[in-house]
Enzyme design. Structure first.
Site, PDB file in Angstrom:
ATOM      1  CG  ASP A 277      26.395 -64.215 -24.571  1.00  0.00           C
ATOM      2  OD1 ASP A 277      24.908 -64.710 -24.404  1.00  0.00           O
ATOM      3  OD2 ASP A 277      27.583 -64.358 -24.564  1.00  0.00           O
TER       4      ASP A 277
ATOM      5  CG  ASN B 272      38.500 -65.236 -27.713  1.00  0.00           C
ATOM      6  OD1 ASN B 272      37.361 -65.202 -26.995  1.00  0.00           O
ATOM      7  ND2 ASN B 272      38.839 -63.979 -28.615  1.00  0.00           N
TER       8      ASN B 272
ATOM      9  CG  HIS C  60      34.432 -65.111 -26.000  1.00  0.00           C
ATOM     10  ND1 HIS C  60      35.152 -65.711 -27.753  1.00  0.00           N
ATOM     11  CD2 HIS C  60      33.557 -66.300 -26.245  1.00  0.00           C
ATOM     12  CE1 HIS C  60      33.903 -66.309 -28.198  1.00  0.00           C
ATOM     13  NE2 HIS C  60      33.651 -66.062 -27.036  1.00  0.00           N
TER      14      HIS C  60
ATOM     15  CD  GLU D 115      35.266 -61.479 -28.316  1.00  0.00           C
ATOM     16  OE1 GLU D 115      36.169 -62.070 -27.721  1.00  0.00           O
ATOM     17  OE2 GLU D 115      35.105 -60.887 -29.011  1.00  0.00           O
TER      18      GLU D 115
HETATM   19  C1  GLP Z   1      29.913 -67.919 -28.391  1.00  0.00           C
HETATM   20  C2  GLP Z   1      29.271 -67.569 -27.215  1.00  0.00           C
HETATM   21  C3  GLP Z   1      29.887 -68.256 -25.744  1.00  0.00           C
HETATM   22  C4  GLP Z   1      30.146 -69.025 -26.381  1.00  0.00           C
HETATM   23  C5  GLP Z   1      31.281 -69.209 -27.433  1.00  0.00           C
HETATM   24  C6  GLP Z   1      31.321 -70.844 -28.093  1.00  0.00           C
HETATM   25  O1  GLP Z   1      30.392 -67.072 -29.073  1.00  0.00           O
HETATM   26  N1  GLP Z   1      29.068 -66.086 -26.680  1.00  0.00           N
HETATM   27  O2  GLP Z   1      28.777 -67.601 -24.683  1.00  0.00           O
HETATM   28  O3  GLP Z   1      30.720 -69.907 -25.538  1.00  0.00           O
HETATM   29  O4  GLP Z   1      29.926 -69.209 -28.693  1.00  0.00           O
HETATM   30  O5  GLP Z   1      30.370 -71.547 -28.731  1.00  0.00           O
HETATM   31  P1  GLP Z   1      31.468 -72.621 -29.692  1.00  0.00           P
HETATM   32  O6  GLP Z   1      30.552 -73.932 -28.050  1.00  0.00           O
HETATM   33  O7  GLP Z   1      30.496 -72.938 -30.678  1.00  0.00           O
HETATM   34  O8  GLP Z   1      32.567 -72.600 -29.443  1.00  0.00           O
END
Ligand code: GLP
Length: 242
Positions: free
Chosen positions: A67, A135, A137, A142
């Site tokens: 993404d 959440n 995602h 989402e």
């Molecule tokens: C972002 C990315 C996700 C990732 C998420 C969790 O929103 N788009 O791909 O898994 O962050 O991040 P973290 O690992 O910092 O909790």
């Protein structure tokens, strides 16, 4: 789903690194799907170290990222392209032209079908690395009543904007939209590894390993139960026996 519970974050990163190293050894021109966020940083460090020590060769590897924020230049310090260069690609012997991150600039919807085509042209994803939002995602898929299966532009939820605001100067700077692969793209990967750490994400791990095998688009991570080859690697803090 295969579950690996590690004692801490470092062990999670090491277990994940083993899977990536094996994959690249078996297929040197593997197509890897990669993720951002803080969770994969330890894995990227492990793989960078291994590469510099001559242990794993990225010269033929191709990558597609999950993404990108809409509206951030690739040179913006919070863009996912910048994140990948800084935290991984600049430290390994990968060819930059073999690394792909969706383009969140210009008319972002144009990017979507092109990204699906690119993944197909590369021959599909051999191994996908995922993390999960608080959440549930995945990428930027989402929680919602329905999900878009392929690459699409999406609105970020308030909770994701809040969670990701820690990387920006102020909450108002967090983009409200992103381009993301859909769960359909992700579920087409031959193999998936998802890393989940920390007590805050325990409900997501619980939903993924629940005995009813229920899946819900309200917790996109549960859709991974539909895939035949998923390894969930979590630390003890994120795991609690049901
Ligand atoms: C972002 C990315 C996700 C990732 C998420 C969790 O929103 N788009 O791909 O898994 O962050 O991040 P973290 O690992 O910092 O909790």
């Amino acid at each position: 789903m295969k579950l690996i519970v590690c004692k801490d974050y470092d062990e999670v990163s090491q277990e994940a690194a083993k899977i990536f190293e094996e994959q690249i050894e078996r297929k040197p021109d593997s197509v890897l799907c990669l993720a951002t966020g803080s969770t994969p940083l330890g894995l990227y460090r492990e793989l960078s170290r291994a590469n510099q020590a001559g242990g794993v060769d990225f010269s033929e590897v191709k990558t597609v990222n999950l993404d990108e924020y809409v509206g951030l230049e690739p040179t913006h310090p919070q863009s996912y392209r910048y994140f990948m260069n800084e935290n991984f690609f600049n430290h390994i012997n990968i060819k930059k032209e073999n690394t792909h991150v969706p383009n969140g600039l210009g008319w972002a919807p144009n990017e979507c079908a092109a990204y699906d085509d690119l993944i197909e042209k590369l021959g599909g994803i051999d191994l996908a690395l995922l993390g999960s939002g608080l959440n549930g995602h995945i990428g930027f898929n989402e929680p919602a009543d329905t999900l878009c299966a392929r690459t699409h532009v999406t609105d970020l939820t308030e909770s994701t904007i809040e969670a990701n605001s820690r990387f920006f100067e102020k909450k108002g700077d967090v983009p409200t939209k992103a381009v993301t692969m859909g769960m359909g793209n992700i579920l087409c990967a031959k193999k998936i590894v998802i890393l989940i750490t920390g007590e805050e994400k325990r409900p997501i791990v619980q939903a993924m390993i629940d005995k009813q095998f229920s899946v819900t688009t309200q917790i996109p991570a549960t859709l991974l139960k539909l895939h035949p080859d998923v390894t969930l690697i979590c630390d003890r803090a994120a795991f609690q026996k049901g």
